[in-house]
Motif scaffolding. Structure first.
Motif, PDB file in Angstrom:
ATOM      1  N   PRO A   1       0.823  -1.079  -0.013  1.00  0.00           N
ATOM      2  CA  PRO A   1       0.127  -0.005   0.091  1.00  0.00           C
ATOM      3  C   PRO A   1       0.862   1.565  -0.027  1.00  0.00           C
ATOM      4  O   PRO A   1       1.943   1.494   0.910  1.00  0.00           O
ATOM      5  CB  PRO A   1      -0.718  -0.095   1.188  1.00  0.00           C
ATOM      6  N   VAL A   2       0.432   2.118  -0.721  1.00  0.00           N
ATOM      7  CA  VAL A   2       1.261   3.390  -1.240  1.00  0.00           C
ATOM      8  C   VAL A   2       1.435   4.253   0.243  1.00  0.00           C
ATOM      9  O   VAL A   2       2.294   4.826   0.564  1.00  0.00           O
ATOM     10  CB  VAL A   2       0.891   4.296  -2.187  1.00  0.00           C
ATOM     11  N   TRP A   3       0.147   4.436   1.089  1.00  0.00           N
ATOM     12  CA  TRP A   3       0.329   5.058   2.186  1.00  0.00           C
ATOM     13  C   TRP A   3       0.956   4.512   3.258  1.00  0.00           C
ATOM     14  O   TRP A   3       1.227   5.463   4.229  1.00  0.00           O
ATOM     15  CB  TRP A   3      -1.391   5.099   2.637  1.00  0.00           C
ATOM     16  N   GLU A   4       1.775   3.590   3.308  1.00  0.00           N
ATOM     17  CA  GLU A   4       2.589   3.003   4.093  1.00  0.00           C
ATOM     18  C   GLU A   4       3.981   3.489   3.949  1.00  0.00           C
ATOM     19  O   GLU A   4       4.651   3.731   5.118  1.00  0.00           O
ATOM     20  CB  GLU A   4       2.960   1.552   3.973  1.00  0.00           C
ATOM     21  N   SER A   5       4.335   4.086   2.891  1.00  0.00           N
ATOM     22  CA  SER A   5       5.594   4.850   2.755  1.00  0.00           C
ATOM     23  C   SER A   5       5.427   5.890   1.646  1.00  0.00           C
ATOM     24  O   SER A   5       6.173   6.048   0.687  1.00  0.00           O
ATOM     25  CB  SER A   5       6.697   4.111   1.883  1.00  0.00           C
ATOM     26  N   PRO A   6       4.508   6.850   2.134  1.00  0.00           N
ATOM     27  CA  PRO A   6       4.240   8.194   0.988  1.00  0.00           C
ATOM     28  C   PRO A   6       5.616   8.982   0.882  1.00  0.00           C
ATOM     29  O   PRO A   6       5.566   9.442  -0.273  1.00  0.00           O
ATOM     30  CB  PRO A   6       3.225   8.860   1.829  1.00  0.00           C
ATOM     31  N   GLY A   7       6.454   8.933   1.895  1.00  0.00           N
ATOM     32  CA  GLY A   7       7.593  10.133   1.666  1.00  0.00           C
ATOM     33  C   GLY A   7       8.491   9.095   0.669  1.00  0.00           C
ATOM     34  O   GLY A   7       9.120   9.704  -0.315  1.00  0.00           O
ATOM     35  N   MET A   8       8.784   7.861   0.452  1.00  0.00           N
ATOM     36  CA  MET A   8       9.590   7.122  -0.417  1.00  0.00           C
ATOM     37  C   MET A   8       9.017   7.209  -1.683  1.00  0.00           C
ATOM     38  O   MET A   8       9.806   7.277  -2.696  1.00  0.00           O
ATOM     39  CB  MET A   8       9.489   5.478   0.194  1.00  0.00           C
ATOM     40  N   LEU A   9       7.560   7.352  -1.873  1.00  0.00           N
ATOM     41  CA  LEU A   9       7.077   7.464  -3.072  1.00  0.00           C
ATOM     42  C   LEU A   9       7.316   8.628  -3.713  1.00  0.00           C
ATOM     43  O   LEU A   9       7.936   8.662  -4.864  1.00  0.00           O
ATOM     44  CB  LEU A   9       5.559   7.302  -3.058  1.00  0.00           C
ATOM     45  N   VAL A  10       7.206   9.766  -2.873  1.00  0.00           N
ATOM     46  CA  VAL A  10       7.466  11.278  -3.535  1.00  0.00           C
ATOM     47  C   VAL A  10       8.841  11.337  -3.920  1.00  0.00           C
ATOM     48  O   VAL A  10       9.408  11.886  -4.857  1.00  0.00           O
ATOM     49  CB  VAL A  10       7.105  12.127  -2.475  1.00  0.00           C
ATOM     50  N   ILE A  11       9.987  10.803  -2.997  1.00  0.00           N
ATOM     51  CA  ILE A  11      11.225  11.220  -3.341  1.00  0.00           C
ATOM     52  C   ILE A  11      11.685  10.495  -4.355  1.00  0.00           C
ATOM     53  O   ILE A  11      12.532  10.595  -5.312  1.00  0.00           O
ATOM     54  CB  ILE A  11      12.212  10.785  -1.794  1.00  0.00           C
ATOM     55  N   GLY A  12      11.351   8.915  -4.437  1.00  0.00           N
ATOM     56  CA  GLY A  12      11.707   8.444  -5.562  1.00  0.00           C
ATOM     57  C   GLY A  12      11.098   8.840  -6.935  1.00  0.00           C
ATOM     58  O   GLY A  12      11.753   8.711  -8.005  1.00  0.00           O
ATOM     59  N   MET A  13      10.160   9.596  -6.971  1.00  0.00           N
ATOM     60  CA  MET A  13       9.637  10.227  -8.091  1.00  0.00           C
ATOM     61  C   MET A  13      10.551  11.507  -8.634  1.00  0.00           C
ATOM     62  O   MET A  13      10.761  11.323  -9.513  1.00  0.00           O
ATOM     63  CB  MET A  13       7.925  10.528  -8.021  1.00  0.00           C
ATOM     64  N   ILE A  14      10.700  12.069  -7.545  1.00  0.00           N
ATOM     65  CA  ILE A  14      11.437  13.361  -7.697  1.00  0.00           C
ATOM     66  C   ILE A  14      12.979  12.970  -7.959  1.00  0.00           C
ATOM     67  O   ILE A  14      13.716  13.350  -9.140  1.00  0.00           O
ATOM     68  CB  ILE A  14      11.662  14.082  -6.506  1.00  0.00           C
ATOM     69  N   LEU A  15      13.394  12.118  -7.492  1.00  0.00           N
ATOM     70  CA  LEU A  15      14.720  11.320  -8.033  1.00  0.00           C
ATOM     71  C   LEU A  15      14.744  10.726  -9.447  1.00  0.00           C
ATOM     72  O   LEU A  15      15.670  11.100 -10.042  1.00  0.00           O
ATOM     73  CB  LEU A  15      15.328  10.107  -7.052  1.00  0.00           C
ATOM     74  N   ALA A  16      13.703   9.951  -9.755  1.00  0.00           N
ATOM     75  CA  ALA A  16      13.630   9.131 -11.140  1.00  0.00           C
ATOM     76  C   ALA A  16      13.667  10.272 -12.137  1.00  0.00           C
ATOM     77  O   ALA A  16      14.143  10.380 -13.219  1.00  0.00           O
ATOM     78  CB  ALA A  16      12.506   8.382 -11.171  1.00  0.00           C
ATOM     79  N   GLY A  17      12.711  11.302 -11.847  1.00  0.00           N
ATOM     80  CA  GLY A  17      12.444  12.213 -12.923  1.00  0.00           C
ATOM     81  C   GLY A  17      13.422  13.328 -13.154  1.00  0.00           C
ATOM     82  O   GLY A  17      14.298  13.334 -13.817  1.00  0.00           O
ATOM     83  N   PRO A  18      12.919  14.708 -12.262  1.00  0.00           N
ATOM     84  CA  PRO A  18      13.898  15.770 -12.506  1.00  0.00           C
ATOM     85  C   PRO A  18      15.208  15.663 -11.895  1.00  0.00           C
ATOM     86  O   PRO A  18      16.317  16.278 -12.827  1.00  0.00           O
ATOM     87  CB  PRO A  18      13.013  16.695 -11.331  1.00  0.00           C
ATOM     88  N   VAL A  19      15.562  14.801 -11.134  1.00  0.00           N
ATOM     89  CA  VAL A  19      17.060  14.720 -10.672  1.00  0.00           C
ATOM     90  C   VAL A  19      17.868  13.916 -11.449  1.00  0.00           C
ATOM     91  O   VAL A  19      18.776  14.216 -12.303  1.00  0.00           O
ATOM     92  CB  VAL A  19      17.297  14.371  -9.026  1.00  0.00           C
ATOM     93  N   VAL A  20      17.489  12.501 -11.376  1.00  0.00           N
ATOM     94  CA  VAL A  20      18.434  11.572 -12.244  1.00  0.00           C
ATOM     95  C   VAL A  20      18.258  11.812 -13.841  1.00  0.00           C
ATOM     96  O   VAL A  20      19.321  12.027 -14.603  1.00  0.00           O
ATOM     97  CB  VAL A  20      18.250  10.120 -11.928  1.00  0.00           C
TER      98      VAL A  20
END
Length: 301
Positions: A45-64
Protein backbone atom coordinates in the motif's frame (compact mmCIF):
# COMPACT_ATOMS: atom_id res chain seq x y z
CA UNK A 1 26.11 33.28 -35.96
CA UNK A 2 28.70 30.53 -36.26
CA UNK A 3 28.74 27.38 -34.19
CA UNK A 4 32.06 28.39 -32.58
CA UNK A 5 30.69 31.79 -31.64
CA UNK A 6 27.63 30.21 -30.04
CA UNK A 7 29.69 27.75 -28.02
CA UNK A 8 31.85 30.57 -26.70
CA UNK A 9 29.08 33.02 -25.81
CA UNK A 10 29.90 36.26 -24.01
CA UNK A 11 27.13 35.50 -21.51
CA UNK A 12 28.58 34.76 -18.04
CA UNK A 13 25.71 33.00 -16.26
CA UNK A 14 22.95 30.82 -17.70
CA UNK A 15 19.42 32.08 -18.14
CA UNK A 16 17.06 30.26 -15.69
CA UNK A 17 14.75 29.30 -18.53
CA UNK A 18 17.72 27.83 -20.38
CA UNK A 19 18.61 25.68 -17.35
CA UNK A 20 15.07 24.30 -17.28
CA UNK A 21 15.31 23.62 -21.00
CA UNK A 22 18.65 21.86 -20.45
CA UNK A 23 17.20 19.30 -18.04
CA UNK A 24 14.17 18.75 -20.34
CA UNK A 25 11.05 18.26 -18.18
CA UNK A 26 9.32 16.51 -21.09
CA UNK A 27 11.71 13.55 -20.64
CA UNK A 28 10.89 13.03 -16.96
CA UNK A 29 7.62 11.21 -17.55
CA UNK A 30 8.99 7.77 -18.62
CA UNK A 31 11.18 7.11 -15.55
CA UNK A 32 8.56 8.51 -13.17
CA UNK A 33 5.93 6.28 -14.78
CA UNK A 34 8.23 3.26 -14.58
CA UNK A 35 8.94 4.00 -10.92
CA UNK A 36 5.19 4.07 -10.25
CA UNK A 37 4.85 0.76 -12.10
CA UNK A 38 7.45 -0.69 -9.76
CA UNK A 39 5.64 0.67 -6.70
CA UNK A 40 2.33 -0.82 -7.83
CA UNK A 41 3.79 -4.16 -8.93
CA UNK A 42 4.86 -5.25 -5.43
CA UNK A 43 1.43 -4.73 -3.89
CA UNK A 44 2.59 -2.68 -0.90
CA UNK A 45 0.00 0.00 0.00
CA UNK A 46 1.33 3.40 -1.04
CA UNK A 47 0.17 5.06 2.19
CA UNK A 48 2.62 2.92 4.15
CA UNK A 49 5.60 4.85 2.69
CA UNK A 50 4.35 8.08 1.05
CA UNK A 51 7.70 9.79 1.57
CA UNK A 52 9.55 7.06 -0.31
CA UNK A 53 7.04 7.39 -3.14
CA UNK A 54 7.51 11.15 -3.51
CA UNK A 55 11.30 11.11 -3.08
CA UNK A 56 11.59 8.27 -5.59
CA UNK A 57 9.51 10.13 -8.19
CA UNK A 58 11.59 13.29 -7.75
CA UNK A 59 14.79 11.28 -7.96
CA UNK A 60 13.75 9.29 -11.05
CA UNK A 61 12.45 12.29 -12.99
CA UNK A 62 13.80 15.79 -12.31
CA UNK A 63 17.06 14.72 -10.67
CA UNK A 64 18.50 11.59 -12.34
CA UNK A 65 16.79 12.03 -15.70
CA UNK A 66 17.41 15.78 -15.65
CA UNK A 67 21.06 15.16 -14.78
CA UNK A 68 21.43 12.69 -17.64
CA UNK A 69 19.99 15.25 -20.06
CA UNK A 70 22.42 17.92 -18.86
CA UNK A 71 25.38 15.51 -19.12
CA UNK A 72 24.31 14.40 -22.59
CA UNK A 73 23.85 17.96 -23.85
CA UNK A 74 27.27 18.95 -22.52
CA UNK A 75 28.99 15.97 -24.14
CA UNK A 76 26.96 16.46 -27.34
CA UNK A 77 27.40 20.22 -27.64
CA UNK A 78 29.20 20.04 -30.99
CA UNK A 79 26.75 17.47 -32.39
CA UNK A 80 23.83 19.63 -31.25
CA UNK A 81 25.44 22.63 -32.95
CA UNK A 82 24.73 20.73 -36.19
CA UNK A 83 21.40 19.08 -35.35
CA UNK A 84 19.76 21.64 -33.07
CA UNK A 85 21.85 24.85 -32.79
CA UNK A 86 19.12 26.55 -30.77
CA UNK A 87 19.63 24.22 -27.80
CA UNK A 88 20.85 25.95 -24.62
CA UNK A 89 24.55 25.07 -24.84
CA UNK A 90 25.32 25.56 -28.56
CA UNK A 91 23.14 28.68 -28.65
CA UNK A 92 25.13 30.24 -25.79
CA UNK A 93 22.14 30.53 -23.43
CA UNK A 94 24.17 28.32 -21.08
CA UNK A 95 27.72 29.67 -21.44
CA UNK A 96 31.18 28.31 -20.75
CA UNK A 97 31.31 25.17 -18.64
CA UNK A 98 28.01 25.81 -16.88
CA UNK A 99 26.45 22.78 -18.59
CA UNK A 100 29.14 20.54 -17.12
CA UNK A 101 28.86 22.08 -13.66
CA UNK A 102 25.09 21.66 -13.65
CA UNK A 103 25.41 17.99 -14.62
CA UNK A 104 28.00 17.35 -11.89
CA UNK A 105 25.98 19.18 -9.22
CA UNK A 106 22.87 17.18 -10.12
CA UNK A 107 24.88 13.94 -9.97
CA UNK A 108 25.85 14.76 -6.39
CA UNK A 109 22.24 15.69 -5.57
CA UNK A 110 21.05 12.38 -7.05
CA UNK A 111 23.42 10.38 -4.86
CA UNK A 112 22.31 12.32 -1.80
CA UNK A 113 18.62 11.67 -2.45
CA UNK A 114 19.31 8.06 -3.37
CA UNK A 115 20.91 7.45 0.01
CA UNK A 116 17.55 8.20 1.63
CA UNK A 117 15.91 5.29 -0.20
CA UNK A 118 17.88 2.58 1.55
CA UNK A 119 20.58 0.28 0.15
CA UNK A 120 18.59 -0.92 -2.86
CA UNK A 121 17.48 2.57 -3.81
CA UNK A 122 20.97 3.97 -3.35
CA UNK A 123 22.54 1.17 -5.38
CA UNK A 124 20.08 1.78 -8.22
CA UNK A 125 20.85 5.51 -8.07
CA UNK A 126 24.59 4.89 -8.30
CA UNK A 127 23.98 2.67 -11.32
CA UNK A 128 21.80 5.32 -12.97
CA UNK A 129 24.30 8.14 -12.43
CA UNK A 130 27.24 6.07 -13.69
CA UNK A 131 25.20 4.87 -16.67
CA UNK A 132 24.33 8.46 -17.64
CA UNK A 133 27.99 9.44 -17.81
CA UNK A 134 29.09 6.22 -19.53
CA UNK A 135 26.43 6.81 -22.17
CA UNK A 136 27.50 10.36 -22.98
CA UNK A 137 31.11 10.94 -21.97
CA UNK A 138 34.46 9.87 -23.38
CA UNK A 139 36.20 7.47 -23.33
CA UNK A 140 33.14 5.20 -23.06
CA UNK A 141 30.44 7.19 -24.90
CA UNK A 142 28.15 4.22 -25.48
CA UNK A 143 25.79 6.42 -27.48
CA UNK A 144 28.18 5.87 -30.40
CA UNK A 145 26.76 2.34 -30.62
CA UNK A 146 23.34 1.71 -32.10
CA UNK A 147 23.16 -1.46 -29.98
CA UNK A 148 24.53 -0.52 -26.56
CA UNK A 149 23.43 3.13 -26.47
CA UNK A 150 19.67 2.66 -26.86
CA UNK A 151 19.87 -0.47 -24.72
CA UNK A 152 21.40 1.42 -21.81
CA UNK A 153 18.93 4.29 -22.11
CA UNK A 154 15.99 1.87 -22.32
CA UNK A 155 17.24 0.10 -19.20
CA UNK A 156 17.61 3.37 -17.27
CA UNK A 157 14.29 4.83 -18.47
CA UNK A 158 12.07 1.79 -17.91
CA UNK A 159 13.76 -1.16 -16.20
CA UNK A 160 15.86 0.55 -13.53
CA UNK A 161 13.13 2.89 -12.20
CA UNK A 162 10.67 -0.04 -12.13
CA UNK A 163 13.17 -2.14 -10.15
CA UNK A 164 13.90 0.80 -7.84
CA UNK A 165 10.25 1.52 -7.08
CA UNK A 166 9.61 -2.16 -6.34
CA UNK A 167 12.72 -2.54 -4.18
CA UNK A 168 12.11 0.65 -2.20
CA UNK A 169 8.50 -0.17 -1.40
CA UNK A 170 9.22 -3.82 -0.61
CA UNK A 171 12.37 -2.90 1.37
CA UNK A 172 14.25 -5.67 -0.40
CA UNK A 173 14.92 -7.37 -3.71
CA UNK A 174 11.78 -7.67 -5.90
CA UNK A 175 10.44 -11.08 -6.82
CA UNK A 176 11.56 -12.71 -10.05
CA UNK A 177 8.23 -12.05 -11.88
CA UNK A 178 8.62 -8.32 -11.16
CA UNK A 179 12.24 -8.33 -12.36
CA UNK A 180 11.28 -10.34 -15.46
CA UNK A 181 8.50 -7.99 -16.57
CA UNK A 182 10.62 -4.90 -15.84
CA UNK A 183 13.46 -6.37 -17.90
CA UNK A 184 11.16 -7.18 -20.83
CA UNK A 185 9.82 -3.63 -20.98
CA UNK A 186 13.37 -2.29 -20.71
CA UNK A 187 14.39 -4.42 -23.70
CA UNK A 188 11.41 -3.18 -25.69
CA UNK A 189 12.38 0.41 -24.88
CA UNK A 190 15.49 -0.12 -27.02
CA UNK A 191 13.19 0.27 -30.02
CA UNK A 192 11.70 3.48 -28.63
CA UNK A 193 15.18 4.94 -28.19
CA UNK A 194 16.14 3.91 -31.71
CA UNK A 195 13.21 5.91 -33.07
CA UNK A 196 14.32 8.82 -30.92
CA UNK A 197 17.68 8.75 -32.74
CA UNK A 198 16.00 9.72 -36.02
CA UNK A 199 15.95 13.37 -35.00
CA UNK A 200 19.77 13.43 -34.81
CA UNK A 201 20.40 11.53 -38.04
CA UNK A 202 22.40 14.19 -39.88
CA UNK A 203 24.57 15.22 -36.94
CA UNK A 204 25.24 11.58 -36.04
CA UNK A 205 26.43 10.90 -39.58
CA UNK A 206 28.80 13.84 -39.53
CA UNK A 207 30.26 13.06 -36.10
CA UNK A 208 30.65 9.29 -36.40
CA UNK A 209 27.86 8.14 -34.10
CA UNK A 210 26.77 4.73 -35.38
CA UNK A 211 23.10 4.85 -34.42
CA UNK A 212 20.86 2.31 -36.11
CA UNK A 213 19.25 4.97 -38.36
CA UNK A 214 22.79 5.80 -39.56
CA UNK A 215 24.09 2.25 -39.98
CA UNK A 216 20.93 0.59 -41.27
CA UNK A 217 19.15 3.50 -42.89
CA UNK A 218 15.80 4.89 -41.71
CA UNK A 219 13.59 2.17 -43.22
CA UNK A 220 15.48 -0.85 -41.87
CA UNK A 221 16.14 0.82 -38.52
CA UNK A 222 12.42 1.51 -38.10
CA UNK A 223 11.58 -2.12 -38.84
CA UNK A 224 14.15 -3.34 -36.33
CA UNK A 225 12.76 -0.90 -33.74
CA UNK A 226 9.23 -2.22 -34.30
CA UNK A 227 10.31 -5.83 -33.82
CA UNK A 228 12.29 -4.93 -30.69
CA UNK A 229 9.27 -3.15 -29.21
CA UNK A 230 6.78 -5.87 -30.12
CA UNK A 231 8.51 -9.13 -29.21
CA UNK A 232 9.02 -8.43 -25.48
CA UNK A 233 5.36 -7.49 -25.19
CA UNK A 234 4.37 -10.81 -26.73
CA UNK A 235 6.49 -12.50 -24.06
CA UNK A 236 4.78 -10.39 -21.37
CA UNK A 237 1.37 -11.51 -22.67
CA UNK A 238 2.47 -15.16 -22.62
CA UNK A 239 3.86 -14.82 -19.09
CA UNK A 240 0.64 -13.28 -17.76
CA UNK A 241 -1.40 -16.08 -19.33
CA UNK A 242 0.94 -18.60 -17.71
CA UNK A 243 0.49 -16.81 -14.36
CA UNK A 244 -3.31 -16.99 -14.71
CA UNK A 245 -3.88 -13.32 -15.47
CA UNK A 246 -5.82 -13.63 -18.77
CA UNK A 247 -7.69 -10.33 -18.52
CA UNK A 248 -4.48 -8.35 -18.04
CA UNK A 249 -2.89 -10.30 -20.88
CA UNK A 250 -5.86 -9.51 -23.12
CA UNK A 251 -5.65 -5.80 -22.32
CA UNK A 252 -1.96 -5.72 -23.25
CA UNK A 253 -2.73 -7.65 -26.44
CA UNK A 254 -5.27 -4.97 -27.42
CA UNK A 255 -2.69 -2.26 -26.72
CA UNK A 256 -0.13 -4.16 -28.80
CA UNK A 257 -2.62 -4.37 -31.67
CA UNK A 258 -2.98 -0.58 -31.49
CA UNK A 259 0.80 -0.33 -31.70
CA UNK A 260 0.81 -2.55 -34.80
CA UNK A 261 -1.54 -0.05 -36.45
CA UNK A 262 0.76 2.82 -35.45
CA UNK A 263 3.79 0.88 -36.70
CA UNK A 264 2.20 0.48 -40.12
CA UNK A 265 1.76 4.25 -40.28
CA UNK A 266 5.35 4.77 -39.09
CA UNK A 267 6.79 2.52 -41.79
CA UNK A 268 5.19 4.58 -44.56
CA UNK A 269 7.68 7.37 -43.74
CA UNK A 270 10.02 6.34 -40.90
CA UNK A 271 12.02 9.54 -40.64
CA UNK A 272 9.03 11.84 -40.93
CA UNK A 273 6.68 9.74 -38.80
CA UNK A 274 9.07 8.90 -35.93
CA UNK A 275 8.01 11.93 -33.82
CA UNK A 276 4.36 11.06 -34.45
CA UNK A 277 4.93 7.48 -33.31
CA UNK A 278 6.71 8.66 -30.16
CA UNK A 279 3.58 10.65 -29.31
CA UNK A 280 1.07 7.87 -30.10
CA UNK A 281 2.43 4.33 -30.28
CA UNK A 282 4.65 4.82 -27.23
CA UNK A 283 1.60 5.81 -25.17
CA UNK A 284 0.07 2.38 -25.87
CA UNK A 285 3.37 0.80 -24.81
CA UNK A 286 3.61 2.56 -21.45
CA UNK A 287 -0.08 1.95 -20.75
CA UNK A 288 0.66 -1.75 -21.13
CA UNK A 289 3.42 -1.36 -18.54
CA UNK A 290 0.92 -0.18 -15.96
CA UNK A 291 -1.50 -2.98 -16.82
CA UNK A 292 1.33 -5.47 -16.27
CA UNK A 293 2.17 -3.80 -12.95
CA UNK A 294 -1.39 -4.31 -11.70
CA UNK A 295 -1.25 -7.92 -12.85
CA UNK A 296 1.88 -8.45 -10.76
CA UNK A 297 0.22 -6.75 -7.79
CA UNK A 298 -2.50 -9.40 -7.87
CA UNK A 299 0.19 -12.04 -7.97
CA UNK A 300 1.55 -10.63 -4.76
CA UNK A 301 4.59 -8.99 -6.47
Amino acid sequence: MSVMTNLHSSRRVPHPRAVLSLIKPVTWFPPIWAYLCGVISVGVPVWESPGMLVIGMILAGPVVCGMSQAANDWCDRYVDAINEPNRPIPSGAIPGRWGLWIAIAMSVLALGLGSVLGPWGFGATVFGVVAAWIYSAEPFRLKRSGLWGPGLVGLCYEGLPWFTGAAVMAAGAPSWPVITIAALYAIGAHGIMTLNDFKALEGDRQTGIASLPVTLGPERAARVACWVMAVPQVVVIAALILWDRPLHAMAIAVLLAAQFWAMRVLLTDPKGRAPWYNATGVMFYVTGMMVAAFALRHLGG
